[in-house]
Design a protein around this motif. Structure first.
Motif, PDB file in Angstrom:
ATOM      1  N   THR A 124      -7.505 -15.296   1.832  1.00 23.57           N
ATOM      2  CA  THR A 124      -6.274 -15.859   1.278  1.00 23.57           C
ATOM      3  C   THR A 124      -5.316 -14.755   0.856  1.00 23.57           C
ATOM      4  OG1 THR A 124      -7.503 -17.802   0.468  1.00 23.57           O
ATOM      5  CG2 THR A 124      -5.327 -17.401  -0.494  1.00 23.57           C
ATOM      6  N   GLU A 125      -5.862 -13.730   0.230  1.00 26.48           N
ATOM      7  CA  GLU A 125      -5.032 -12.596  -0.185  1.00 26.48           C
ATOM      8  C   GLU A 125      -4.498 -11.835   1.032  1.00 26.48           C
ATOM      9  OE1 GLU A 125      -5.256  -8.746  -3.221  1.00 26.48           O
ATOM     10  OE2 GLU A 125      -6.756 -10.347  -3.338  1.00 26.48           O
ATOM     11  N   LEU A 126      -5.349 -11.693   2.062  1.00 28.85           N
ATOM     12  CA  LEU A 126      -4.925 -11.002   3.279  1.00 28.85           C
ATOM     13  C   LEU A 126      -3.768 -11.740   3.947  1.00 28.85           C
ATOM     14  CD1 LEU A 126      -5.427  -8.738   5.372  1.00 28.85           C
ATOM     15  CD2 LEU A 126      -7.009 -10.313   6.522  1.00 28.85           C
ATOM     16  N   LEU A 127      -3.856 -13.056   4.025  1.00 32.37           N
ATOM     17  CA  LEU A 127      -2.775 -13.838   4.625  1.00 32.37           C
ATOM     18  C   LEU A 127      -1.477 -13.634   3.855  1.00 32.37           C
ATOM     19  CD1 LEU A 127      -1.611 -15.914   6.567  1.00 32.37           C
ATOM     20  CD2 LEU A 127      -2.547 -17.728   5.102  1.00 32.37           C
ATOM     21  N   ALA A 128      -1.563 -13.609   2.541  1.00 26.51           N
ATOM     22  CA  ALA A 128      -0.365 -13.401   1.726  1.00 26.51           C
ATOM     23  C   ALA A 128       0.261 -12.034   2.005  1.00 26.51           C
ATOM     24  CB  ALA A 128      -0.714 -13.525   0.243  1.00 26.51           C
ATOM     25  N   VAL A 129      -0.586 -11.011   2.120  1.00 23.05           N
ATOM     26  CA  VAL A 129      -0.083  -9.662   2.405  1.00 23.05           C
ATOM     27  C   VAL A 129       0.565  -9.622   3.787  1.00 23.05           C
ATOM     28  CG1 VAL A 129      -0.724  -7.245   2.755  1.00 23.05           C
ATOM     29  CG2 VAL A 129      -1.738  -8.541   0.878  1.00 23.05           C
ATOM     30  N   TYR A 130      -0.073 -10.263   4.768  1.00 23.05           N
ATOM     31  CA  TYR A 130       0.511 -10.353   6.104  1.00 23.05           C
ATOM     32  C   TYR A 130       1.913 -10.959   6.047  1.00 23.05           C
ATOM     33  CZ  TYR A 130      -3.709  -9.327   8.905  1.00 23.05           C
ATOM     34  OH  TYR A 130      -4.778  -8.731   9.512  1.00 23.05           O
ATOM     35  N   GLN A 131       2.015 -12.094   5.387  1.00 24.47           N
ATOM     36  CA  GLN A 131       3.278 -12.826   5.370  1.00 24.47           C
ATOM     37  C   GLN A 131       4.356 -12.148   4.544  1.00 24.47           C
ATOM     38  OE1 GLN A 131       1.982 -16.807   4.152  1.00 24.47           O
ATOM     39  NE2 GLN A 131       1.913 -17.441   6.277  1.00 24.47           N
ATOM     40  N   GLN A 132       3.940 -11.218   3.696  1.00 29.15           N
ATOM     41  CA  GLN A 132       4.903 -10.502   2.855  1.00 29.15           C
ATOM     42  C   GLN A 132       5.238  -9.112   3.389  1.00 29.15           C
ATOM     43  OE1 GLN A 132       2.909 -10.692  -0.941  1.00 29.15           O
ATOM     44  NE2 GLN A 132       3.576 -12.792  -1.341  1.00 29.15           N
ATOM     45  N   GLY A 133       4.870  -8.850   4.652  1.00 24.82           N
ATOM     46  CA  GLY A 133       5.290  -7.601   5.269  1.00 24.82           C
ATOM     47  C   GLY A 133       4.218  -6.594   5.593  1.00 24.82           C
ATOM     48  N   SER A 134       2.943  -6.927   5.355  1.00 22.77           N
ATOM     49  CA  SER A 134       1.818  -6.039   5.686  1.00 22.77           C
ATOM     50  C   SER A 134       1.950  -4.671   5.034  1.00 22.77           C
ATOM     51  CB  SER A 134       1.683  -5.893   7.205  1.00 22.77           C
ATOM     52  OG  SER A 134       1.467  -7.151   7.818  1.00 22.77           O
ATOM     53  N   ASP A 135       2.232  -4.678   3.736  1.00 21.69           N
ATOM     54  CA  ASP A 135       2.332  -3.430   2.983  1.00 21.69           C
ATOM     55  C   ASP A 135       1.060  -2.594   3.151  1.00 21.69           C
ATOM     56  OD1 ASP A 135       3.610  -1.838   0.605  1.00 21.69           O
ATOM     57  OD2 ASP A 135       1.532  -2.209   0.016  1.00 21.69           O
ATOM     58  N   GLU A 136       1.219  -1.329   3.494  1.00 24.84           N
ATOM     59  CA  GLU A 136       0.067  -0.476   3.803  1.00 24.84           C
ATOM     60  C   GLU A 136      -0.917  -0.385   2.642  1.00 24.84           C
ATOM     61  OE1 GLU A 136      -1.065   4.119   5.096  1.00 24.84           O
ATOM     62  OE2 GLU A 136       1.035   3.486   5.013  1.00 24.84           O
ATOM     63  N   LYS A 137      -0.440  -0.150   1.459  1.00 22.39           N
ATOM     64  CA  LYS A 137      -1.323   0.014   0.307  1.00 22.39           C
ATOM     65  C   LYS A 137      -2.128  -1.257   0.058  1.00 22.39           C
ATOM     66  CE  LYS A 137      -1.350   1.342  -4.579  1.00 22.39           C
ATOM     67  NZ  LYS A 137      -0.501   1.767  -5.744  1.00 22.39           N
ATOM     68  N   LYS A 138      -1.483  -2.398   0.172  1.00 19.62           N
ATOM     69  CA  LYS A 138      -2.174  -3.666  -0.068  1.00 19.62           C
ATOM     70  C   LYS A 138      -3.184  -3.962   1.036  1.00 19.62           C
ATOM     71  CE  LYS A 138       1.576  -5.773  -2.734  1.00 19.62           C
ATOM     72  NZ  LYS A 138       2.595  -6.876  -2.780  1.00 19.62           N
ATOM     73  N   ILE A 139      -2.799  -3.679   2.283  1.00 23.29           N
ATOM     74  CA  ILE A 139      -3.721  -3.883   3.397  1.00 23.29           C
ATOM     75  C   ILE A 139      -4.960  -3.017   3.214  1.00 23.29           C
ATOM     76  CG2 ILE A 139      -4.100  -3.405   5.855  1.00 23.29           C
ATOM     77  CD1 ILE A 139      -2.632  -5.953   5.571  1.00 23.29           C
ATOM     78  N   ARG A 140      -4.770  -1.754   2.897  1.00 31.96           N
ATOM     79  CA  ARG A 140      -5.898  -0.834   2.724  1.00 31.96           C
ATOM     80  C   ARG A 140      -6.832  -1.303   1.611  1.00 31.96           C
ATOM     81  NH1 ARG A 140      -5.883   4.045   5.329  1.00 31.96           N
ATOM     82  NH2 ARG A 140      -3.965   4.720   6.365  1.00 31.96           N
ATOM     83  N   SER A 141      -6.289  -1.898   0.566  1.00 33.04           N
ATOM     84  CA  SER A 141      -7.112  -2.342  -0.558  1.00 33.04           C
ATOM     85  C   SER A 141      -8.015  -3.516  -0.187  1.00 33.04           C
ATOM     86  CB  SER A 141      -6.217  -2.747  -1.740  1.00 33.04           C
ATOM     87  OG  SER A 141      -5.545  -3.978  -1.476  1.00 33.04           O
ATOM     88  N   LEU A 142      -7.719  -4.171   0.931  1.00 29.57           N
ATOM     89  CA  LEU A 142      -8.511  -5.324   1.362  1.00 29.57           C
ATOM     90  C   LEU A 142      -9.539  -4.969   2.428  1.00 29.57           C
ATOM     91  CD1 LEU A 142      -5.629  -7.968   1.529  1.00 29.57           C
ATOM     92  CD2 LEU A 142      -7.418  -7.809  -0.204  1.00 29.57           C
TER      93      LEU A 142
END
Length: 211
Positions: free
Chosen positions: A93-111
């Motif tokens: 669920t968190e990954l989908l949110a990050v995807y839809q909000q622009g795939s921020d590198e820092k957030k993607i890496r944290s997942l």
């Protein structure tokens, strides 16, 4: 009148925020026995599991035969953006949110887990690959979990992705648990049983897996 409109807008925004609530598919694993037709196009032979015209795989996991139960919440439907990552579905669920909000590198890496960071170095190493990552994320309108089960030291999840264009396909995610949280892994497996389930979902629903 203008003052009243401003007050109404503030009140409405506060109400929407206050009523927002996170919802996740329930994570509960049980023994499952799924059946794959051996005559299915694309079937990879697994003779040790064949009985009659089906290959039967015994799994520990869960299947969502009711689409509503496997729905992954989006921020537009009230998800607040972060989770404790205590289940694969919360992390997804968190990954989908990050995807839809622009795939921020820092957030993607944290997942993603530690062994996947080298792969992400390549993704975010060039503007072209980064642009593709952003395009991929923004193209996803929603996700729906169909099946998940334990595999080796992780958890395999089959997730239906719906694109903004309206098309959909089944994607496979792999999660590993570390320090009490589930993280996504770029692990790729050649196990025939997983390949057969992937092919099965091209033409069948989750409910048809259970005989």
């Amino acid at each position: 009148m203008k003052t009243l409109k401003i007050i109404y807008a503030i009140t409405l925004a506060f109400t929407v925020k206050a009523t927002a609530e996170d919802h996740f598919p329930i994570f509960s694993e049980t023994p499952l026995k799924v059946a794959i037709p051996t005559g299915m196009q694309g079937y990879q032979p697994t003779p040790e599991f064949v009985v009659g015209t089906n290959a039967f795989y015994t799994l520990i996991g869960q299947i969502f035969t009711n689409e509503a139960d496997g729905k992954i919440q989006t921020t537009s439907k009230g998800f607040r953006g972060t989770t404790d990552k205590s289940t694969p579905w919360r992390t997804l669920t968190e990954l989908l949110a990050v995807y839809q909000q622009g795939s921020d590198e820092k957030k993607i890496r944290s997942l993603y887990n530690a062994s996947s960071q080298t792969f992400l170095d390549k993704i975010y190493g060039t503007p072209e690959m980064t642009a593709k990552m952003h395009a991929h994320g923004s193209s996803i309108a929603g996700m729906q979990a169909a099946l998940g089960f334990d595999f080796k030291d992780g958890f395999v999840a089959f997730v239906k992705e719906t694109q903004v264009s309206g098309t959909s396909f089944m994607n496979t995610f792999y999660f590993v648990k570390a320090n009490g949280v589930y993280l996504v892994s770029t692990f790729r497996n050649s196990d025939k049983s997983i390949q057969n389930i992937e092919v099965f979902f091209n033409t069948h629903s989750a409910a048809e897996l259970i005989k």
